[in-house]
Design an enzyme around this catalytic site. Structure first.
Site, short mmCIF file in Angstrom:
data_model
loop_
_atom_site.label_atom_id
_atom_site.label_comp_id
_atom_site.label_asym_id
_atom_site.label_seq_id
_atom_site.Cartn_x
_atom_site.Cartn_y
_atom_site.Cartn_z
N ARG A 193 11.02 -20.60 -1.59
CA ARG A 193 10.41 -19.48 -2.31
C ARG A 193 9.43 -18.70 -1.45
NH1 ARG A 193 13.99 -21.26 -4.03
NH2 ARG A 193 14.51 -22.04 -6.11
N SER A 268 11.15 -18.76 -13.89
CA SER A 268 10.34 -19.94 -13.57
C SER A 268 8.95 -19.48 -13.14
CB SER A 268 11.00 -20.75 -12.45
OG SER A 268 12.25 -21.25 -12.88
N GLU A 369 4.81 -18.40 -9.35
CA GLU A 369 5.89 -17.80 -8.57
C GLU A 369 5.86 -16.28 -8.59
OE1 GLU A 369 10.73 -18.18 -8.56
OE2 GLU A 369 9.56 -20.01 -8.77
#
Length: 377
Positions: A193, A268, A369
């Site tokens: 990520r 998410s 995130e």
């Protein structure tokens, strides 16, 4: 906020608006660029966020380049907006210009498996087109909301696959110089990520180039839940894997549907924490569960499941935040959702509650995130 800070912000916004008014005719003269009246609540999958001081919709890569160069030359803050699926934006007036990517061409070369997508292309349209054309390699990334240009910025991934598996290069506008260049994937420092484009504002992704398989088959499946649904690790036909992934995502509220508040989310919300093995052992001792999800993540490090930690810290699916206006999804603890009439402040309060609860229970800090604008956790 103090009276002094409020006054400073008002002066800053007036100054920026004055500068913007001065270059408005130049922006209006750019082909494929147009000012639009829109709020961030209309541009994001969370349906949250205030109003930018202006918004410009760009229908070509050229118009994106020209608009960004002009705004940067006059030091006007801007935010690139694609699918709006990874943004948490403050309420109220936001002193920046939203540059909306509406350039969405997708080119597929069947005999080589080479795919070129403009940054504004809907990501799942890219996946669907490739799978339907008999190409494999991105089927596990089906159903992820957002635009193609966002995928390399945070190295989007799901079900054991990441965009880094197939990314060849990105077409990048380097903001410091105004130059447009092709940047190899190897130069992006892609990791879990992460890329060196994330949070830096150094460049604007204009397009991506991918290399897929021409046999129409998936790579061997690395995610246990998906392999169980399909019976074995494969390879499988990419079309079959796509159908399975979409089914799994829909069951978790992770396929956007405007009629379903369980999908009014940023996907998410927290990344799966990568921690020293000793921290993983501590968490296991706290819960007394040997079956705790825990995966090797480099020397001396393990990756834990953020969703599992949230659940074990006492936050069940559907856990409500302020006034019930926000909640964890009723289908998945990792999605924080707007139930229809929330504010960004409501969402932030819930995010802080969940993050603090996991820290108190396990000593593990969850990292958000999404990209945060004008607000922080």
């Amino acid at each position: 906020m103090s009276c002094i800070q409020t006054t400073f912000n008002e002066v800053l916004e007036k100054s920026l608006n004055h500068i913007l008014d001065g270059i408005r005719p130049q922006i209006e003269a750019i082909d494929d660029a147009a000012f639009v009246a829109v709020t961030f609540a209309e541009l994001t999958t969370l349906h949250l966020g205030g109003t930018p001081m202006a918004a410009v919709r760009c229908r070509s890569q050229h118009s994106v380049v020209e608009v960004v160069r002009l705004l940067d030359a006059h030091q006007i803050p801007l935010l690139i907006v694609g699918g709006g699926s990874n943004l948490v934006i403050a309420d109220g007036e936001i002193p920046l210009v939203a540059v909306i990517l509406d350039c969405d061409d997708i080119s597929v070369t069947l005999d080589t498996g080479r795919v070129v997508a403009e940054a504004g292309a809907v990501w799942d349209d890219v996946v669907r087109l490739c799978v339907d054309a008999g190409l494999g390699g991105i089927e596990c990334l089906s159903g992820i909301p957002g635009s193609a240009g966002a995928t390399p910025v945070q190295n989007v991934g799901a079900y054991g696959a990441e965009i880094s598996d197939v990314l060849v290069s990105v077409t990048l506008l380097e903001r410091a110089t105004g130059a447009v260049m092709e940047v190899p994937a190897a130069d992006l420092e892609l990791a879990y990520r992460y890329s060196n484009l994330k949070f830096t504002g150094r460049g604007v992704v204009l397009g991506i180039t991918l290399q897929l398989h021409t046999d129409g088959m998936s790579a061997p499946l690395r995610f246990g839940e998906l392999a169980r649904v399909l019976g074995h690790e494969g390879p499988h036909p990419a079309v079959q894997v796509r159908e399975a992934v979409l089914g799994l995502r829909a069951g978790k509220g992770m396929v956007y549907n405007e009629a379903d508040h369980d999908t009014w989310s940023a996907g998410s919300f927290f990344t799966n924490p990568i921690v020293p093995e000793s921290v993983g052992d501590h968490v296991r001792s706290v819960v007394g569960d040997e079956s705790m999800p825990c995966f090797a993540a480099g020397e001396g490090m393990v990756k834990l499941s953020a969703a599992w930690l949230i659940d074990r810290a006492g936050f069940a699916k559907g856990h409500q935040g302020p006034g019930g206006r926000v909640s964890l999804s009723t289908k998945h603890t990792l999605a924080l959702t707007n139930r229809g009439n929330a504010t960004t402040d409501d969402l932030v309060a819930l995010a802080r509650e969940v993050r603090g609860g996991v820290m108190d229970a396990f000593g593990v800090l969850l990292e958000p995130e999404p990209v945060w604008v004008g607000v922080s956790i």
